[in-house]
Each structure stands twice: as C-alpha cells, then as structure tokens.
Design a protein around this motif. Structure first.
Motif, short mmCIF file in Angstrom:
data_model
loop_
_atom_site.label_atom_id
_atom_site.label_comp_id
_atom_site.label_asym_id
_atom_site.label_seq_id
_atom_site.Cartn_x
_atom_site.Cartn_y
_atom_site.Cartn_z
N ALA A 524 0.79 -1.29 -0.03
CA ALA A 524 -0.05 -0.15 -0.14
C ALA A 524 0.82 1.37 0.09
N ASP A 525 2.04 1.33 0.82
CA ASP A 525 2.81 2.39 0.63
C ASP A 525 3.52 2.74 -0.59
N SER A 526 3.50 2.00 -1.62
CA SER A 526 3.86 2.27 -2.83
C SER A 526 3.04 3.00 -3.57
N TYR A 527 1.93 3.17 -3.39
CA TYR A 527 0.79 3.99 -4.07
C TYR A 527 0.23 5.09 -3.44
N ASP A 528 -0.29 6.13 -4.19
CA ASP A 528 -1.05 7.26 -3.75
C ASP A 528 -2.27 7.00 -3.35
N TRP A 529 -2.85 5.82 -4.31
CA TRP A 529 -4.25 5.39 -4.03
C TRP A 529 -4.17 3.62 -4.22
N VAL A 530 -4.43 3.00 -3.06
CA VAL A 530 -4.55 1.44 -3.17
C VAL A 530 -5.55 0.97 -4.30
N ALA A 531 -6.50 1.87 -4.34
CA ALA A 531 -7.39 1.23 -5.46
C ALA A 531 -8.47 2.57 -6.01
N ALA A 532 -9.01 2.44 -6.96
CA ALA A 532 -9.96 3.42 -7.42
C ALA A 532 -11.14 2.98 -7.75
N THR A 533 -12.54 3.53 -7.76
CA THR A 533 -13.57 3.20 -7.92
C THR A 533 -14.66 4.22 -8.30
N VAL A 534 -15.79 3.70 -8.81
CA VAL A 534 -16.51 4.84 -9.48
C VAL A 534 -17.50 5.27 -8.08
N GLY A 535 -17.49 6.57 -7.66
CA GLY A 535 -18.46 7.19 -6.77
C GLY A 535 -17.93 7.31 -5.41
N ALA A 536 -18.10 8.15 -4.57
CA ALA A 536 -17.36 8.31 -3.15
C ALA A 536 -17.88 7.25 -2.26
N ASN A 537 -19.23 6.94 -2.50
CA ASN A 537 -19.93 6.18 -1.48
C ASN A 537 -19.18 4.51 -1.67
N SER A 538 -18.98 4.23 -2.95
CA SER A 538 -18.33 3.03 -2.96
C SER A 538 -16.90 2.94 -2.58
N ALA A 539 -16.26 3.99 -2.88
CA ALA A 539 -14.70 4.06 -2.51
C ALA A 539 -14.71 4.20 -0.87
N ALA A 540 -15.80 4.62 -0.25
CA ALA A 540 -15.54 4.97 1.15
C ALA A 540 -15.39 3.73 2.09
N GLY A 541 -16.32 2.73 1.66
CA GLY A 541 -16.24 1.57 2.40
C GLY A 541 -14.83 1.01 2.34
N TYR A 542 -14.14 1.01 1.24
CA TYR A 542 -12.84 0.25 1.11
C TYR A 542 -11.72 1.05 1.94
N GLN A 543 -11.73 2.37 1.93
CA GLN A 543 -11.01 3.18 2.41
C GLN A 543 -11.24 3.10 3.91
N LEU A 544 -12.18 2.95 4.42
CA LEU A 544 -12.34 2.86 5.81
C LEU A 544 -11.83 1.66 6.41
N ALA A 545 -12.01 0.53 5.57
CA ALA A 545 -11.69 -0.77 6.04
C ALA A 545 -10.07 -0.92 5.96
N THR A 546 -9.36 -0.15 4.64
CA THR A 546 -7.88 -0.07 4.78
C THR A 546 -7.28 1.13 5.50
N GLU A 547 -7.92 2.17 5.69
CA GLU A 547 -7.27 3.31 6.06
C GLU A 547 -6.40 3.81 5.10
N GLN A 548 -6.64 3.47 4.00
CA GLN A 548 -5.60 3.81 2.71
C GLN A 548 -6.48 4.85 1.77
#
Length: 630
Positions: A524-548
């Motif tokens: 994870a530390d090698s990337y600015d974004w560990v993932a991208a997805t369409v829509g902030a609600n979709s991105a939010a769950g993954y971001q809160l789970a990984t804290e990345q």
C-alpha cells in the motif's frame, strides 16, 4: 518629658468565634431549577450518546473524508474524500474538522467520529436554554425550550450522525443568541459582529442554508435596537462584513490556490467546473430551489417528496419535525403580541428563522432530505417556550388562556394524527396523548383561577401530552442504528425509508471483505491510491476498511468530471493507482447521470480499464490490477 497615656479599651474588633463544626452547619440548598438544568443536560447527553457506536460509520461518505483529514492536513483543510486529495466532498469542510481532530487524537472509530456530534447537540440545548431564560427572566421557560429541542426526533437523529447539520444548527443558534444580546446591549456592535462571524462559519459548514436565518435576525435588530437608525444600519453592515470575513477567508484561499504549490488542490466535488462558487450557487444553492442541479442525484419530483405549503406536515416530514410546528406558529405570534420586550425580541428572531426556513423547505424543487428539518428544531422549541410563558403569565385573561388551551388541544390532536401514521407503534400512546391533552386544555381555559399548585400540575399534564409522541420517537431513534446518506428518525412509516434510512446502494457505502482488504493493503505504501472506483460511496467503504486512500472517480455519485480519462491514464502510467474496483457509481450504473459519454465520464474510465486489464473476482467483487496490463 514623656507622657504616658492612661489605659484605654482596645478599639479593635474582638477575635472571631470559632466556626461551628461542619456537621452543625445547615446544608446548602440546591435550587430546583439548577438541579433540573443539570438533569436536562445529563439526560440529553445520555440520549445522544447511548449506543452511539452501533451506527458504525453512519454516513460513510463523510466518514471517509474525516479519515482522510485525520491523515493529511491538506485533505483536512480542503475536505477531501481521500488523503491523496483527488476530490473534495460536496460541502465546505468545517463540519469535518472537529471529527477529524477527534480521530487524530483517539484513532479511527465510530465513537471518535460521532461523539463530537453528540456534544454539539448538548451544547445546542444549553445555548437555547440560555437564550430563552434571558428573554423571559425565568429558568423554567428556558428549560422547556431545551427539553423540546432535545426530544425533537430529527434532532435526536442528527446529533447522533456525522452529516454537517449538527454543527450548522449549533452555529446558527449561537448566532441567534449573539443577536439577541446585541439588542439593547451597550456592547451591541461586538455582539452583532460576533453573530455575523458565526454565520460566516455556518456558511463554511453548509453554504447558503446558513443564511436562511438572516432576514429574521436583521429585521429584529433593525426594529428593536434602541439606537439611531444610522447606527443600526452601520452595525448591520459591520456584521455583514464579519460574516463575509468568517466565510470568505477559506473561499478566497480555495479560489486563488496557485497551481503546483503544495501540490494541486483537490477537485471541488459537486461542481462541473472545479469551482467552489459554482458549487455554492449552483448544485448547493439556487439549484436546490429550482431543481436544476447539474450532476446531482435528482430533484423535487424525482424522489424527494412533493412541494407545497403542507410539505412539512406530510408523511415524510411530519414525524421528523412537525409535532409542535403548528403550536410554534401560534405561540410565536402570541409571544410577540403578549410578551414583554425581551420576549418579543427573542420571538421575532426565532419566528423569523422558522418562517423563512420552513417556507424554503416547503417549496424548494431540488434535492430535499427530511433530516434538513433539524434546522427548524431550535426555532420551534424557542417559539413554543416563549409563547407558552407569555400566555401563562396572563392566564387569568380569557383571551390568553383561550389561546393557550387551544394550542394544547391542537398539539394533542395533531400528535394523534402523526402517531396514527404508524398505527402499530404503541397504539395506546396516541390515545393517552389526546386524552391528557384535551383534559389539560379544558383545565387551562376553564380553570383560570386555579391555585398555584393545581395550575402547575395542569401545565405538567399539558407538557406530557405535547411531548409524549416526539419523546417516544426520539427514544426509538436513539435505539436504532442509522447508516447511509438519508437517515430518518422514529419508526418506519408508509412514506419514509424507515429508521435505518436508506434508498438503495447509492446511499450506503461499500463493504469490504477480509480477503479484499488484505489484497488492497499489499504494498500500500508504494501507491498514492490503493484502489480507484466509481463514486465516493463505493470508495468510502474500502478506504475505511484499509485506512488507505481510495480514489472516488466522479465524486459522490460518479457524475463529476474528475478525473478525466487522460488524467486517469496518466496516474496509472505513473504507477500511482494499484487496483480498479468495478461496480460503483450512482443511479443508472457507473458514471451516474450525465457522466456517460463525456470527456471525463467515469463510464469511459471503466470501459478503458475493462478493455486494457484482466478482471479477477474477489468475494464477488470485480477487481483489476492496474500494474499488470492484459
């Protein structure tokens, strides 16, 4: 020669007698109104804090932005959805700051996220008590106002939730208090400038909604301030300047942010031109009134309820806020007519707040959520308390007791109607409220010369009848976890989404599995974004789970032109994004309304990813590794 003066008795006071032992001192008496005040604030804190963690991230859209702000000061300042700063939420960032600071101190958790909101609710009750108590000169009137606010269902909802409305309500209440103090104060200018500054901060919480209280505040000061007209106008202009300064400093920085300095600022979410002023006056401004909201999730006739004079009394809104709305209109006018000057000043402030805000909510054709009604709660509570106090002081008059009795009966009957909309919800409650209410109303009108204790008992019965319904709804609200972007208070009704509040996948964040989370955390530390997805609600769950950081393509529902396809391709070529997660977006699929086919359309990005990289399925989710072309 030395003369020796004859002895004289000492002129000094005799030595004090020793204090009696502590056991012999009379106990210090606690004034009942002070004890009641402590009980009110303590009970409010329990109501707003009890079981708070059960709601998890609540609105994950804002929770992700809080997490981002706790990791990056730049994301904190702009209100970015992700710590890498790709795009902001569709509001100014002030409401996120207390929560982000809490998460910085205590770590990411539901409690760290939501406790600041609950404390804002307790503070709002305290400010309203102070305003009404000062206006009436009676602590019990202030306590009535505070209690009414505390048990308003939509208040019990939003002071336990992480939307901007909690801070907005507190700031507007503080501005109302400062404006009230300005009228008749030798330090009028200071108080009025403070009110203006607070409304400027309220703008940085939820933009133009903060200014709905301005007409009532300005007219009240202009009419009631005991100063020459020229001085009053000067004071109002100074307050306007403070308001502009309170809001404008952040807006100016955002608008003038130099490209390339400390990195480019995030794209302004909710806008189509990366411009905060466009967001303010378009999507979050006049578009809400007209329904013309480019890039939004829909307007008045498309899922937000019908407009009209009775909108707030309807099935969607009635149980949230309208329990005492008719009474507040009657009693607010009564307070202006029958109250002493300070009561009339406070009633003018709060009735102006109520009428302008209620009219706007009733007729706005754009996006309208029922939880917006929390902005009405302080005004309703204040008008009820001020009018009740003013009429109670004159209850020996047939006119005053008649209006007061009519209001009690009206409130009880209306409570019966609202409770009947959820007919399986404690059916005995509506009958109890209406019987007690009508009995109290008759006693108020027919027993105007009752002994003081009997009159007090009658007023207590009337209070129980009026607040039984909203209190029950508030307790149900506090006992129910709430998630998603459109929460509602109380039990479910035929016209709402229910107490959990949600309208499909658009309004709830994604849920990451343990396997998918572990996959996203690889290198994870090698990337600015560990993932991208369409829509902030979709991105939010993954971001809160990984804290990345997870890039929310297209903002809230995938319709913002950020990033463009070319920008996204450049990010991928530079190795800044690891994975792409398919399946996000708003109504109508990825990209949301208006996004497909545009140069920055998220649907183009998803199509390019699907054509260029190999899909793999992880726990039912389609994922593309952007570091391994097909």
């Amino acid at each position: 020669m030395t003369t020796i003066a004859p002895d004289r008795p000492s002129l000094s006071a005799p030595p004090p007698e020793p204090a009696p032992p502590a056991a012999a001192r009379p106990p210090r008496r606690v004034r009942p109104e002070r004890a009641a005040y402590v009980v009110l604030l303590g009970s409010t804190a329990v109501l707003y804090l009890w079981g708070l963690g059960e709601s998890g991230w609540a609105n994950s859209f804002y929770a992700a932005a809080v997490q981002a702000g706790s990791e990056s000061w730049k994301a904190f300042f702009f209100g970015a959805s992700d710590a890498a700063g790709s795009i902001t939420v569709d509001k100014p960032p002030l409401s996120l700051w207390p929560m982000a600071l809490s998460v910085r101190v205590f770590g990411l958790s539901s409690w760290a996220l939501l406790v600041p909101q609950a404390l804002m609710g307790v503070a709002s009750v305290a400010v309203l008590v102070a305003l009404v108590r000062r206006a009436t000169g009676n602590p019990w009137a202030g306590l009535l106002a505070g209690l009414t606010l505390a048990v308003t269902p939509v208040a019990a909802l939003m002071f336990r939730f992480n939307n901007p409305d909690a801070l907005l309500t507190l700031l507007m209440l503080c501005a109302a208090y400062a404006t009230f103090r300005a009228v008749g104060s030798p330090r009028a200018l200071r108080w009025l400038v403070l009110a203006g500054g607070l409304l400027g901060l309220a703008f940085l919480t939820k933009t133009l909604q903060a200014f709905l209280v301005l007409p009532g505040f300005a007219v009240t000061y202009a009419v009631f301030a005991a100063l020459p007209w020229r001085t009053r106008v000067g004071h109002l202009l100074a307050a306007f300047g403070a308001m502009v300064a309170g809001a404008g400093w952040w807006v100016a920085i955002v608008e003038l942010w130099p490209t390339g300095w400390w990195g480019s600022r995030p794209y302004i979410g909710g806008s189509q031109t990366n411009d905060f002023l466009e967001l303010t006056f378009g999507y979050n401004g006049f578009g809400r009134l007209t329904g013309d909201e480019t890039g939004s999730v829909g307007g008045g006739g498309r899922g937000w309820g019908s407009t009209g004079l009775l909108r707030l009394l309807g099935t969607d809104n009635g149980g949230q806020i309208a329990w005492l709305l008719p009474a507040a209109l009657v009693l607010g006018v009564a307070a202006i007519r029958a109250g002493r000057r300070p009561v009339r000043v406070a009633a003018s402030l709060m009735l102006g707040w109520l009428v302008v805000t209620a009219a706007t909510f009733s007729f706005m054709a754009g996006i309208f959520h029922t939880y917006y009604n929390v902005a009405l709660a302080p005004a309703i509570a204040a008008c009820v308390a001020l009018g009740s106090w003013a009429l109670w002081q004159r209850r020996e008059s047939l006119a005053a007791s008649g209006v007061l009795g009519f209001t009690v009966a009206l409130t009880s009957a209306w409570s019966f109607v609202l409770l009947s909309r959820t007919s399986d919800y404690h059916p005995w409650l509506r009958w109890t409220a209406v019987v007690l209410g009508f009995a109290a109303a008759l006693m108020v009108v027919g027993g105007r010369h009752l002994p003081r204790r009997v009159a007090g008992a009658v007023s207590l019965v009337a209070l129980v009848a009026a607040l039984a319904g909203p209190t029950a709804y508030s307790l149900t609200t506090a006992a129910t976890p709430h998630t998603g972007s459109i929460p509602t208070a109380g039990p479910s009704s035929t016209g709402g989404f229910g107490p959990g509040g949600g309208a499909g996948g658009l309004l709830n964040g994604s849920t990451s599995t343990a396997t998918l989370t572990s996959m996203l955390l690889q290198d994870a530390d090698s990337y600015d974004w560990v993932a991208a997805t369409v829509g902030a609600n979709s991105a939010a769950g993954y971001q809160l789970a990984t804290e990345q950081s997870v890039m929310p393509i297209g903002g809230f529902n995938g319709s913002d032109p950020s990033p463009t396809l070319a920008q996204f391709q450049a990010y991928v070529a530079d190795g800044r994004i690891h994975y792409f997660i398919a399946g996000g977006g708003g109504p109508g699929g990825p990209g949301g309304p208006g996004a497909a086919g545009g140069a920055g359309g998220s649907s183009e990005i998803e199509a390019w990813v699907a054509a260029t990289y190999t899909a793999q399925t992880v726990d039912g989710v389609t994922v593309y590794d952007l570091t391994a072309p097909a």
